[in-house]
Design a protein around this motif. Sequence first.
Motif, mmCIF file in Angstrom:
data_model
loop_
_atom_site.group_PDB
_atom_site.id
_atom_site.type_symbol
_atom_site.label_atom_id
_atom_site.label_comp_id
_atom_site.label_asym_id
_atom_site.label_seq_id
_atom_site.Cartn_x
_atom_site.Cartn_y
_atom_site.Cartn_z
ATOM 1 N N GLY A 7 0.815 -1.207 0.000
ATOM 2 C CA GLY A 7 0.000 0.000 0.000
ATOM 3 C C GLY A 7 0.849 1.257 0.000
ATOM 4 O O GLY A 7 2.078 1.217 -0.053
ATOM 5 N N VAL A 8 0.158 2.378 0.072
ATOM 6 C CA VAL A 8 0.776 3.695 0.173
ATOM 7 C C VAL A 8 0.163 4.397 1.374
ATOM 8 O O VAL A 8 -1.047 4.292 1.611
ATOM 9 C CB VAL A 8 0.548 4.535 -1.096
ATOM 10 C CG1 VAL A 8 1.248 5.890 -0.976
ATOM 11 C CG2 VAL A 8 1.018 3.791 -2.344
ATOM 12 N N TYR A 9 0.987 5.093 2.133
ATOM 13 C CA TYR A 9 0.527 5.840 3.300
ATOM 14 C C TYR A 9 0.936 7.296 3.150
ATOM 15 O O TYR A 9 2.031 7.596 2.659
ATOM 16 C CB TYR A 9 1.142 5.259 4.576
ATOM 17 C CG TYR A 9 0.980 6.122 5.799
ATOM 18 C CD1 TYR A 9 -0.248 6.240 6.445
ATOM 19 C CD2 TYR A 9 2.067 6.831 6.312
ATOM 20 C CE1 TYR A 9 -0.387 7.035 7.571
ATOM 21 C CE2 TYR A 9 1.942 7.630 7.438
ATOM 22 C CZ TYR A 9 0.708 7.722 8.067
ATOM 23 O OH TYR A 9 0.572 8.519 9.171
ATOM 24 N N CYS A 10 0.073 8.208 3.581
ATOM 25 C CA CYS A 10 0.364 9.639 3.458
ATOM 26 C C CYS A 10 -0.162 10.390 4.671
ATOM 27 O O CYS A 10 -1.272 10.121 5.143
ATOM 28 C CB CYS A 10 -0.277 10.189 2.180
ATOM 29 S SG CYS A 10 0.074 11.926 1.859
ATOM 30 N N GLU A 11 0.641 11.334 5.154
ATOM 31 C CA GLU A 11 0.227 12.199 6.269
ATOM 32 C C GLU A 11 -0.256 13.559 5.786
ATOM 33 O O GLU A 11 -0.764 14.343 6.573
ATOM 34 C CB GLU A 11 1.398 12.380 7.243
ATOM 35 C CG GLU A 11 1.748 11.098 7.972
ATOM 36 C CD GLU A 11 3.085 11.149 8.696
ATOM 37 O OE1 GLU A 11 3.909 12.032 8.363
ATOM 38 O OE2 GLU A 11 3.297 10.293 9.576
ATOM 39 N N MET A 12 -0.067 13.857 4.494
ATOM 40 C CA MET A 12 -0.376 15.170 3.932
ATOM 41 C C MET A 12 0.434 16.252 4.637
ATOM 42 O O MET A 12 -0.101 17.269 5.083
ATOM 43 C CB MET A 12 -1.882 15.457 3.954
ATOM 44 C CG MET A 12 -2.682 14.486 3.108
ATOM 45 S SD MET A 12 -4.464 14.823 3.035
ATOM 46 C CE MET A 12 -4.484 16.337 2.058
#
Length: 354
Positions: A7-12
């Motif tokens: 997957g891909v994870y992002c905190e912005m």
Amino acid sequence: MAALRFGVYCEMQSAPDKSHPELAWEVFRLIEHADALGYDVYSLIEHHFFPTFGISANPLGLFTAVAQRTQLIRLRTLCHTLPLHNPLILAGEIAMADILTGGRLEVGVGRGHAWLYPPAGIPFDESRGRYEEALELLRLAWSGERFSFHGRYTHVDDVQVVPRPLQQPYPPIYMTGTSGAAFRIAARHGWRICSGGPAPIEVFADGFKTYREACVEFATQPHVGYVRAVFLADDENTAHREARDAIMKFFEYNVRPHDSLLDPALQEPLKAAGYAFYASDALQSMKKLSYDDILARDMVYVGTPEQVARRLGELHDQWKFDEFSIVSHYGGIAPHQAYRNQELFARRVIPALR
């Protein structure tokens, strides 16, 4: 590794020179890109008040929008900071998002970062109690039945939460954090766990061990996810030359909210609430790390896809996680670099591990 999910994870993370609308649409398009590349899941944290760490205040809103432009990728909040919410209201919001995403929603839960509590007006010492009540209330709310509940923070009689989630009995739940005690709760219910970020994997070792042992005890199936930032390019020199600034900002932006907790008067309340990590100097010490220090401690992966595939294979051989998510967008990174991270990982790292 045939069953390994990616997957891909992002905190912005919000760089000072980027507008929030611009950042939101960048991430929207990156989710579309990840879907086209065949990633299993895209995760966003729920985060408030501190823009450098992340402006992802409403992941469910972004997910319901991007679900109309994607086909298969699953969408996960990692994590909903449960003590900040009325859990019955949140249960209905999650259920509606599950409907609007076509049953592609996954639900991450946790107590969240300690720095969220003072600006939210919630005492540290209420964190654990609110969290444990919320976990129980979410399950009751998603049952579709009428119920009464009288806890320390919530008192309701004969209520029914609507709508019900599309996925029954509720969407897959992922518990985040490092606490072995909390992970025992996950094991008891058959929930999954996911940890990671800008820290050595050894930080999570005790929690992973406790969780797996508890799964044996409760006869449930363990599922461990791990998250790590990557920076990929076709040649190693390019990767390191372009990565240095973004990686250093990734760590700086992650640590900056902790400055709000440095008041000596907060240290004992943090420890008493089970937030001793935030009362320690662990996060502040990350400000002293050089780029070479970060690489030497395996806190990020930088290099060619083949180099990262080898390192990730070694990591999996040691830790046997079930899911690995990259952080592709961070530290004010240029959009084309985030796209490249996702594309090279999908096309040249994932096949090497399956």
